[in-house]
Enzyme design. Structure first.
Site, PDB file in Angstrom:
ATOM      1  N   ASN A 195      16.217  37.590 -25.697  1.00 42.64           N
ATOM      2  CA  ASN A 195      15.662  38.306 -24.544  1.00 42.64           C
ATOM      3  C   ASN A 195      15.048  37.333 -23.536  1.00 42.64           C
ATOM      4  O   ASN A 195      15.245  37.453 -22.319  1.00 42.64           O
ATOM      5  CB  ASN A 195      14.575  39.285 -24.998  1.00 42.64           C
ATOM      6  CG  ASN A 195      15.122  40.532 -25.647  1.00 42.64           C
ATOM      7  OD1 ASN A 195      16.318  40.805 -25.593  1.00 42.64           O
ATOM      8  ND2 ASN A 195      14.246  41.306 -26.270  1.00 42.64           N
ATOM      9  N   HIS A 250      27.712  52.402 -13.117  1.00 47.49           N
ATOM     10  CA  HIS A 250      26.983  52.322 -14.381  1.00 47.49           C
ATOM     11  C   HIS A 250      27.046  53.631 -15.162  1.00 47.49           C
ATOM     12  O   HIS A 250      26.669  53.677 -16.330  1.00 47.49           O
ATOM     13  CB  HIS A 250      25.520  51.946 -14.100  1.00 47.49           C
ATOM     14  CG  HIS A 250      24.724  51.604 -15.319  1.00 47.49           C
ATOM     15  ND1 HIS A 250      23.705  52.396 -15.786  1.00 47.49           N
ATOM     16  CD2 HIS A 250      24.802  50.555 -16.183  1.00 47.49           C
ATOM     17  CE1 HIS A 250      23.175  51.859 -16.861  1.00 47.49           C
ATOM     18  NE2 HIS A 250      23.814  50.735 -17.124  1.00 47.49           N
ATOM     19  N   TYR A 258      22.224  51.171 -31.052  1.00 50.25           N
ATOM     20  CA  TYR A 258      21.521  51.726 -29.889  1.00 50.25           C
ATOM     21  C   TYR A 258      21.329  53.229 -30.067  1.00 50.25           C
ATOM     22  O   TYR A 258      22.255  53.934 -30.471  1.00 50.25           O
ATOM     23  CB  TYR A 258      22.327  51.496 -28.606  1.00 50.25           C
ATOM     24  CG  TYR A 258      22.332  50.095 -28.063  1.00 50.25           C
ATOM     25  CD1 TYR A 258      22.079  48.989 -28.877  1.00 50.25           C
ATOM     26  CD2 TYR A 258      22.597  49.856 -26.725  1.00 50.25           C
ATOM     27  CE1 TYR A 258      22.095  47.699 -28.370  1.00 50.25           C
ATOM     28  CE2 TYR A 258      22.619  48.565 -26.200  1.00 50.25           C
ATOM     29  CZ  TYR A 258      22.367  47.496 -27.034  1.00 50.25           C
ATOM     30  OH  TYR A 258      22.386  46.228 -26.523  1.00 50.25           O
ATOM     31  N   ARG A 292      10.929  52.172 -23.097  1.00 54.02           N
ATOM     32  CA  ARG A 292      11.154  51.059 -24.016  1.00 54.02           C
ATOM     33  C   ARG A 292      10.662  49.740 -23.434  1.00 54.02           C
ATOM     34  O   ARG A 292      10.053  48.943 -24.105  1.00 54.02           O
ATOM     35  CB  ARG A 292      12.638  50.927 -24.358  1.00 54.02           C
ATOM     36  CG  ARG A 292      12.900  49.856 -25.431  1.00 54.02           C
ATOM     37  CD  ARG A 292      14.366  49.605 -25.663  1.00 54.02           C
ATOM     38  NE  ARG A 292      14.894  48.613 -24.735  1.00 54.02           N
ATOM     39  CZ  ARG A 292      15.950  48.791 -23.958  1.00 54.02           C
ATOM     40  NH1 ARG A 292      16.587  49.931 -23.972  1.00 54.02           N
ATOM     41  NH2 ARG A 292      16.371  47.839 -23.155  1.00 54.02           N
TER      42      ARG A 292
END
Length: 699
Positions: free
Chosen positions: A62, A449, A482, A578
């Site tokens: 990340n 998207h 996910y 999140r």
């Protein structure tokens, strides 16, 4: 003040203008707070050991991406003089300085967690990550043989002298800075040796015993510099700007422009230099000078560098050190209880809408089977599909290819600008084109998207549209990790909306009027704002009112201000996020009616859901859009309204997330997140993901 006065739109404008200037948290620092939450999972002794190793790898990965994109973007704005103050009130230079201080702290904390907590625990469990000095004589002999056979042939030492300029150091590569001495002249010279990324970073010495590849190379540097004396060597790593800038004025040349930019990405300017803390000051000075990094961009850490290598450790077959295995189950709404045969997804969709919740509901027996079944069905005439990210061996792409080869009309909208998946998507686009699919790359200036599939089938009495709208990518592998929501439906009204949207994406339509969709960039923000204002009006009229959002990030100032106004009016607002949250909750007079929670765990919470109590009607929308400028202004995004029954299912999920008995992180007015894992009596709070797994297993 009367109800009539409170509902005057002019007063809403005045209240917005009166909101305090410091009402927004900085988005970059909020993201770092998210990654700190990931690090807290790695530090949690109650989690299974290999899960902790995985979270250390995730934290490192990340942070790499954060520097490659966000820090690089800040540096670019500063260099070009675009010094616009952020909504948080900070100037780019102030944000950058805060990032340097915070990331240095977090990286040191990560290495501390590795060396003081995870590494000793791994050793106790029989998994050894050792450095070269800890190897036995026999192990060194075997490693030397392995080096000569598999490593030495792919190494290229690069000298630095008047005839050899300082070599280019590729982003995220691991390197050895080597100082050698000519014994005849006494002259010291510098050289760089790249650790080959094509080879495993952790070399297997024995069963569950590993040594870093850079240690093996370091022990054999004399073989790379015969006749020279190796004086010293140090490991270092560079992070570069790897964000893309593609001019999209000519859509026909977008593919070629992107390929050219992908080549240039490798040569972006440095944004971070990591080195082992034992590095010689003179060697460090040389690296800083040649790479052109600033002092603040240098991070000195105990080795080994780059803890993404722990992915290999997390993948070890040690079930005793992992979370209990979980096998997704076919959705109850698709299961034929009378047979064990695979579900007929199209038949189930004709009978009723299906709400999917991945990974608890299997992606392969629902969405993947939907497309595979459609590809093989002779009554299916056409398939239209958006692809943002997918796996390397994608059954979704295979299904589209099979459908095209069977003579069906197939339209694939491949978003080739999906960050860090650009090259893979270019390859998939060409594969689909070669199979006879119609491939388009979206709209100029906008990323596509949204997650849409539409199948047109001749059902005899009519042509029926079968639609899937999801919150996550058509990626079978990430669908097992996910958390996402998806809707399978043959609703005629929604099918008409999706058909018209596909016409916008592939043609010249400027359609903006949809009945069950909110579509960005034209209508999504306005649609959410309208519903927030309606909740305010409902509350003032004494009707049930409540707002609950679940998303990955909330940054958009207009929506945050609307939520502040809702809070000031007395509407309860719950935000389940999140990652980034620029909203400042629980501020007296501003947001005392807003709670913000975050849930992290074995699955990445990825779904987006926007729920409004709507005077008791429980209106809920799910889709691909986060509440960020890029989603609302620069992307094609879709939210779809759910039926009341499915809205109630999402409401139950929200109830669980915000329950006092559920473990989560709470965001305070000061911008700090506090983890809550125990209740007031010391009782262990519920891990909601574990509870959902247990519910599926029992059901």
């Amino acid at each position: 003040m009367s109800v009539d006065e409170r509902t005057d739109p002019a007063l809403d404008v005045e209240s917005a203008a009166a909101l305090p200037d410091d009402r927004f948290l900085d988005r970059e620092l909020s993201w770092l707070a998210f990654n700190e939450r990931v690090l807290e999972l790695a530090e949690d002794p109650d989690l299974p050991l290999l899960e902790r190793a995985k979270f250390l790898a995730i934290f490192a990965s990340n942070l790499d991406e954060f520097f490659m994109v966000r820090v690089a973007g800040l540096k670019r704005r500063i260099a070009t003089g675009i010094a616009v103050r952020a909504a948080s009130g900070l100037m780019p230079r102030e944000v950058l300085e805060a990032i340097w201080a915070r990331t240095h702290e977090l990286m040191r904390r990560s290495t501390h967690a590795f060396h003081r907590q995870v590494l000793p625990a791994l050793t106790s469990a029989g998994i050894e990550l050792v450095r070269w000095p800890a190897l036995t004589d026999d192990e060194r002999v075997r490693m030397s043989a392995m080096f000569r056979e598999k490593v030495f042939p792919v190494l290229t030492p690069l000298a630095v002298d008047p005839a050899h300029p300082f070599p280019y150091i590729s982003g995220l590569s691991l390197n050895l800075a080597v100082v050698v001495c000519n014994p005849r002249t006494g002259t010291e010279l510098f050289a760089r040796v790249k650790v080959p990324p094509i080879l495993p970073r952790l070399v297997t010495v024995g069963p569950e015993r590993f040594v870093p590849l850079e240690d093996v190379i370091s022990a054999h540097l004399a073989e790379l510099f015969p006749g020279m004396e190796v004086v010293q060597h140090h490991t270092f790593r560079v992070t570069r700007n790897e964000d893309l800038e593609v001019e999209e004025d000519d859509a026909e040349n977008l593919l070629q422009a992107l390929e050219r930019e992908l080549m240039r990405r490798r040569f972006g300017p440095p944004v971070r230099l990591e080195a082992e803390e034992s590095i010689d000051p003179h060697v460090l000075e040389l690296l800083v000078r040649e790479l052109g990094v600033q002092e603040q961009e240098v991070v000195l850490l105990p080795g080994p560098l780059d803890l993404t290598a722990l992915w290999a450790v997390a993948a070890l077959p040690r079930d005793d050190l992992k979370a209990p295995a979980f096998l997704p189950r076919t959705s109850r709404e698709l299961t034929d209880v009378e047979t064990a045969s695979p579900p007929d997804v199209l038949e189930a969709m004709r009978d009723h809408d299906v709400l999917l919740h991945h990974p608890y509901d299997s992606f392969s027996t629902s969405v993947q089977r939907f497309l595979e079944q459609a590809a093989a069905d002779p009554k299916v005439l056409a398939i239209k599909q958006t692809l943002y990210r997918t796996s390397g061996d994608s059954p979704i792409v295979d299904a589209l290819v099979a459908a095209a080869e069977a003579g069906k009309q197939v339209l694939a909208l491949v978003e080739i600008k999906a960050r860090f998946d650009e090259q893979a998507n270019i390859e998939w686009a060409r594969t689909l084109e070669h199979a006879g699919c119609h491939v388009v790359y979206g709209m100029v200036g906008l990323k596509t998207h949204c997650k849409l599939s539409m199948v047109v089938r001749d059902d005899g009495d009519q042509l029926r549209r079968y639609v899937h709208i999801g919150t996550g990518n058509y990626h079978p592998k990430t669908a097992r990790m996910y958390e996402d929501l998806g809707l399978l439906t043959t609703d005629a009204e929604l099918g008409d909306d999706v058909a018209r949207l596909f016409n916008v994406l592939s043609g010249y339509s400027v359609e903006t009027d949809y009945r069950r969709l909110l579509v960005a960039p034209r209508g999504l923000r306005a649609g959410l704002l309208e519903r927030i204002e309606q909740e305010i009006r409902n509350h003032r009229q004494g009707l049930p009112a409540r707002i609950r959002f679940k998303c990955n990030a909330i940054v958009d100032e207009a929506l945050i201000d609307a939520l502040y106004r809702a809070s000031q009016a007395g509407v309860p607002v719950d935000i389940w996020v999140r990652g980034i949250c620029s909203l400042r909750p629980e501020v007296p007079g501003l947001s005392e009616n807003i709670r913000v929670r975050s849930v992290l765990g074995r699955f990445l919470e990825h779904s987006r859901a926007y729920e409004f109590l709507a005077a008791g009607e429980s209106e809920c929308w799910i889709g691909s859009a986060d509440l960020m400028h890029r989603n609302l202004d620069r992307r094609i995004e879709v939210l779809v309204s759910l039926t009341r029954a499915h809205a109630d299912q999402v409401a139950a999920l929200m109830d669980l997330a915000f329950a006092p008995s559920t473990a989560s992180w709470h965001l305070g007015a000061d911008g700090r997140w506090v983890r809550h894992t125990t209740g007031p009596e010391g009782e262990r709070l519920v891990d909601m993901q574990d509870q959902l797994v247990a519910t599926r297993a029992a059901g």
